[in-house]
Design a protein around this motif. Structure first.
Motif, PDB file in Angstrom:
ATOM      1  N   LEU A 132      19.298   4.865  -3.249  1.00 10.84           N
ATOM      2  CA  LEU A 132      17.890   4.836  -2.854  1.00 10.84           C
ATOM      3  C   LEU A 132      17.606   5.876  -1.776  1.00 10.84           C
ATOM      4  O   LEU A 132      16.566   6.544  -1.806  1.00 10.84           O
ATOM      5  CB  LEU A 132      17.513   3.435  -2.380  1.00 10.84           C
ATOM      6  N   ALA A 133      18.515   6.055  -0.836  1.00 10.34           N
ATOM      7  CA  ALA A 133      18.320   7.039   0.227  1.00 10.34           C
ATOM      8  C   ALA A 133      18.354   8.465  -0.311  1.00 10.34           C
ATOM      9  O   ALA A 133      17.626   9.336   0.168  1.00 10.34           O
ATOM     10  CB  ALA A 133      19.378   6.857   1.312  1.00 10.34           C
ATOM     11  N   ARG A 134      19.181   8.719  -1.311  1.00 11.78           N
ATOM     12  CA  ARG A 134      19.247  10.063  -1.907  1.00 11.78           C
ATOM     13  C   ARG A 134      17.996  10.402  -2.700  1.00 11.78           C
ATOM     14  O   ARG A 134      17.716  11.571  -2.936  1.00 11.78           O
ATOM     15  CB  ARG A 134      20.452  10.169  -2.845  1.00 11.78           C
ATOM     16  N   HIS A 135      17.282   9.394  -3.148  1.00 14.54           N
ATOM     17  CA  HIS A 135      16.173   9.624  -4.079  1.00 14.54           C
ATOM     18  C   HIS A 135      14.848   9.107  -3.546  1.00 14.54           C
ATOM     19  O   HIS A 135      14.184   8.299  -4.188  1.00 14.54           O
ATOM     20  CB  HIS A 135      16.490   8.985  -5.428  1.00 14.54           C
ATOM     21  N   GLY A 136      14.467   9.559  -2.380  1.00 12.02           N
ATOM     22  CA  GLY A 136      13.134   9.256  -1.867  1.00 12.02           C
ATOM     23  C   GLY A 136      13.082   8.199  -0.789  1.00 12.02           C
ATOM     24  O   GLY A 136      12.062   8.049  -0.131  1.00 12.02           O
ATOM     25  N   GLY A 137      14.144   7.452  -0.599  1.00 10.49           N
ATOM     26  CA  GLY A 137      14.174   6.447   0.454  1.00 10.49           C
ATOM     27  C   GLY A 137      14.778   7.018   1.731  1.00 10.49           C
ATOM     28  O   GLY A 137      15.185   8.179   1.779  1.00 10.49           O
ATOM     29  N   PRO A 158       9.540   5.334   0.044  1.00 12.66           N
ATOM     30  CA  PRO A 158       8.811   6.529   0.477  1.00 12.66           C
ATOM     31  C   PRO A 158       7.592   6.259   1.359  1.00 12.66           C
ATOM     32  O   PRO A 158       7.115   7.165   2.050  1.00 12.66           O
ATOM     33  CB  PRO A 158       8.397   7.190  -0.837  1.00 12.66           C
ATOM     34  N   ASP A 159       7.086   5.029   1.364  1.00 10.63           N
ATOM     35  CA  ASP A 159       5.938   4.688   2.206  1.00 10.63           C
ATOM     36  C   ASP A 159       6.346   3.856   3.410  1.00 10.63           C
ATOM     37  O   ASP A 159       5.513   3.244   4.062  1.00 10.63           O
ATOM     38  CB  ASP A 159       4.869   3.974   1.369  1.00 10.63           C
ATOM     39  N   ASP A 160       7.621   3.846   3.705  1.00  9.35           N
ATOM     40  CA  ASP A 160       8.190   3.212   4.886  1.00  9.35           C
ATOM     41  C   ASP A 160       8.204   1.686   4.837  1.00  9.35           C
ATOM     42  O   ASP A 160       8.257   1.038   5.875  1.00  9.35           O
ATOM     43  CB  ASP A 160       7.504   3.712   6.163  1.00  9.35           C
ATOM     44  N   HIS A 161       8.183   1.095   3.635  1.00 10.39           N
ATOM     45  CA  HIS A 161       8.373  -0.348   3.505  1.00 10.39           C
ATOM     46  C   HIS A 161       9.869  -0.614   3.561  1.00 10.39           C
ATOM     47  O   HIS A 161      10.642  -0.029   2.802  1.00 10.39           O
ATOM     48  CB  HIS A 161       7.803  -0.874   2.181  1.00 10.39           C
ATOM     49  N   ALA A 162      10.285  -1.480   4.458  1.00  7.28           N
ATOM     50  CA  ALA A 162      11.700  -1.779   4.630  1.00  7.28           C
ATOM     51  C   ALA A 162      12.198  -2.735   3.548  1.00  7.28           C
ATOM     52  O   ALA A 162      11.563  -3.739   3.266  1.00  7.28           O
ATOM     53  CB  ALA A 162      11.939  -2.381   6.014  1.00  7.28           C
ATOM     54  N   TRP A 163      13.344  -2.390   2.977  1.00  7.96           N
ATOM     55  CA  TRP A 163      14.012  -3.226   1.985  1.00  7.96           C
ATOM     56  C   TRP A 163      15.408  -3.563   2.482  1.00  7.96           C
ATOM     57  O   TRP A 163      16.166  -2.676   2.874  1.00  7.96           O
ATOM     58  CB  TRP A 163      14.147  -2.487   0.651  1.00  7.96           C
ATOM     59  N   GLU A 164      15.730  -4.846   2.467  1.00  8.98           N
ATOM     60  CA  GLU A 164      17.092  -5.266   2.726  1.00  8.98           C
ATOM     61  C   GLU A 164      17.809  -5.313   1.384  1.00  8.98           C
ATOM     62  O   GLU A 164      17.320  -5.931   0.438  1.00  8.98           O
ATOM     63  CB  GLU A 164      17.116  -6.658   3.366  1.00  8.98           C
ATOM     64  N   ILE A 165      18.941  -4.646   1.291  1.00  9.81           N
ATOM     65  CA  ILE A 165      19.791  -4.722   0.111  1.00  9.81           C
ATOM     66  C   ILE A 165      20.963  -5.590   0.540  1.00  9.81           C
ATOM     67  O   ILE A 165      21.675  -5.252   1.501  1.00  9.81           O
ATOM     68  CB  ILE A 165      20.268  -3.326  -0.341  1.00  9.81           C
ATOM     69  N   ALA A 166      21.152  -6.728  -0.128  1.00 10.35           N
ATOM     70  CA  ALA A 166      22.081  -7.720   0.410  1.00 10.35           C
ATOM     71  C   ALA A 166      22.890  -8.434  -0.660  1.00 10.35           C
ATOM     72  O   ALA A 166      22.435  -8.630  -1.785  1.00 10.35           O
ATOM     73  CB  ALA A 166      21.295  -8.767   1.208  1.00 10.35           C
ATOM     74  N   GLY A 199       0.835  -1.191   0.000  1.00  6.15           N
ATOM     75  CA  GLY A 199       0.000   0.000   0.000  1.00  6.15           C
ATOM     76  C   GLY A 199       0.871   1.243   0.000  1.00  6.15           C
ATOM     77  O   GLY A 199       1.843   1.321   0.746  1.00  6.15           O
ATOM     78  N   VAL A 200       0.543   2.204  -0.849  1.00 11.52           N
ATOM     79  CA  VAL A 200       1.317   3.443  -0.939  1.00 11.52           C
ATOM     80  C   VAL A 200       0.380   4.644  -0.867  1.00 11.52           C
ATOM     81  O   VAL A 200      -0.779   4.568  -1.253  1.00 11.52           O
ATOM     82  CB  VAL A 200       2.170   3.496  -2.231  1.00 11.52           C
ATOM     83  N   ALA A 201       0.892   5.761  -0.370  1.00  7.98           N
ATOM     84  CA  ALA A 201       0.097   6.982  -0.248  1.00  7.98           C
ATOM     85  C   ALA A 201       0.092   7.791  -1.533  1.00  7.98           C
ATOM     86  O   ALA A 201      -0.861   8.516  -1.816  1.00  7.98           O
ATOM     87  CB  ALA A 201       0.630   7.846   0.898  1.00  7.98           C
ATOM     88  N   ASN A 202       1.150   7.686  -2.336  1.00  4.02           N
ATOM     89  CA  ASN A 202       1.273   8.465  -3.561  1.00  4.02           C
ATOM     90  C   ASN A 202       1.850   7.546  -4.632  1.00  4.02           C
ATOM     91  O   ASN A 202       3.040   7.221  -4.606  1.00  4.02           O
ATOM     92  CB  ASN A 202       2.187   9.670  -3.300  1.00  4.02           C
ATOM     93  N   LEU A 203       1.014   7.144  -5.566  1.00  4.40           N
ATOM     94  CA  LEU A 203       1.424   6.170  -6.578  1.00  4.40           C
ATOM     95  C   LEU A 203       2.526   6.711  -7.480  1.00  4.40           C
ATOM     96  O   LEU A 203       3.464   5.990  -7.829  1.00  4.40           O
ATOM     97  CB  LEU A 203       0.215   5.728  -7.410  1.00  4.40           C
ATOM     98  N   GLY A 204       2.461   7.985  -7.830  1.00  5.98           N
ATOM     99  CA  GLY A 204       3.485   8.584  -8.680  1.00  5.98           C
ATOM    100  C   GLY A 204       4.843   8.606  -8.000  1.00  5.98           C
ATOM    101  O   GLY A 204       5.868   8.286  -8.619  1.00  5.98           O
ATOM    102  N   ARG A 205       4.870   8.983  -6.739  1.00  8.24           N
ATOM    103  CA  ARG A 205       6.120   9.012  -5.973  1.00  8.24           C
ATOM    104  C   ARG A 205       6.688   7.601  -5.853  1.00  8.24           C
ATOM    105  O   ARG A 205       7.887   7.386  -6.034  1.00  8.24           O
ATOM    106  CB  ARG A 205       5.853   9.602  -4.598  1.00  8.24           C
TER     107      ARG A 205
END
Length: 140
Positions: free
Chosen positions: A89-94, A115-123, A11-17
């Motif tokens: 990812l952190a520089r661009h909306g994360g 941007p909607d606070d879903h956690a992603w592990e980059i591994a 679920g996201v608050a802003n689909l475009g973002r």
């Protein structure tokens, strides 16, 4: 019963973002989209980002409400790929949740929130080789 996950929908608050984050930052391509949802064909399953009206409520802005601890994961082919992707990812909306470090089981991992606070592990996991088609398997 077959062991599989067919679709994960966030679920996201802003689909475009959200679309900008996943398309322009991860580099993924939608396979279907309309005004309410965007689907991405992953290796063996679908990832959907769905415009959740409840998340647009001003009273929830800034509040993190999760059903429980979880993280989605995106594996990369080499340890040197982990921190640069987290940083991009952190520089661009994360939002960086945890810089890359070595977990006890080996490899390298860090965490970023979309941007909607879903956690992603980059591994990078040395026992999970990534095939040419992007499939990750558990090496035996």
């Amino acid at each position: 019963m077959q062991q599989q996950i067919s679709c994960i929908t966030l679920g996201v608050a802003n689909l475009g973002r959200s679309r900008t984050f996943y398309v322009d930052r991860f580099g993924w391509r939608p396979v279907f989209e309309n005004d309410e949802i965007v689907f991405y064909q992953m290796n063996g399953l679908m990832l959907g980002t769905w415009l959740d009206a409840a998340l647009q409520d001003d009273k929830r802005q800034g509040a993190v409400q999760r059903p429980g601890a979880f993280a989605l994961a995106h594996n990369v082919p080499a340890p040197a790929d982990v921190q640069p992707l987290l940083d991009r990812l952190a520089r661009h909306g994360g939002r960086l949740l945890r810089a890359a470090d070595a977990p006890p089981h080996g490899g390298l991992r860090g965490y970023v929130a979309d941007p909607d606070d879903h956690a992603w592990e980059i591994a990078f996991n040395p026992v999970w080789p990534i095939a040419e088609n992007g499939w990750v398997t558990f090496a035996t």
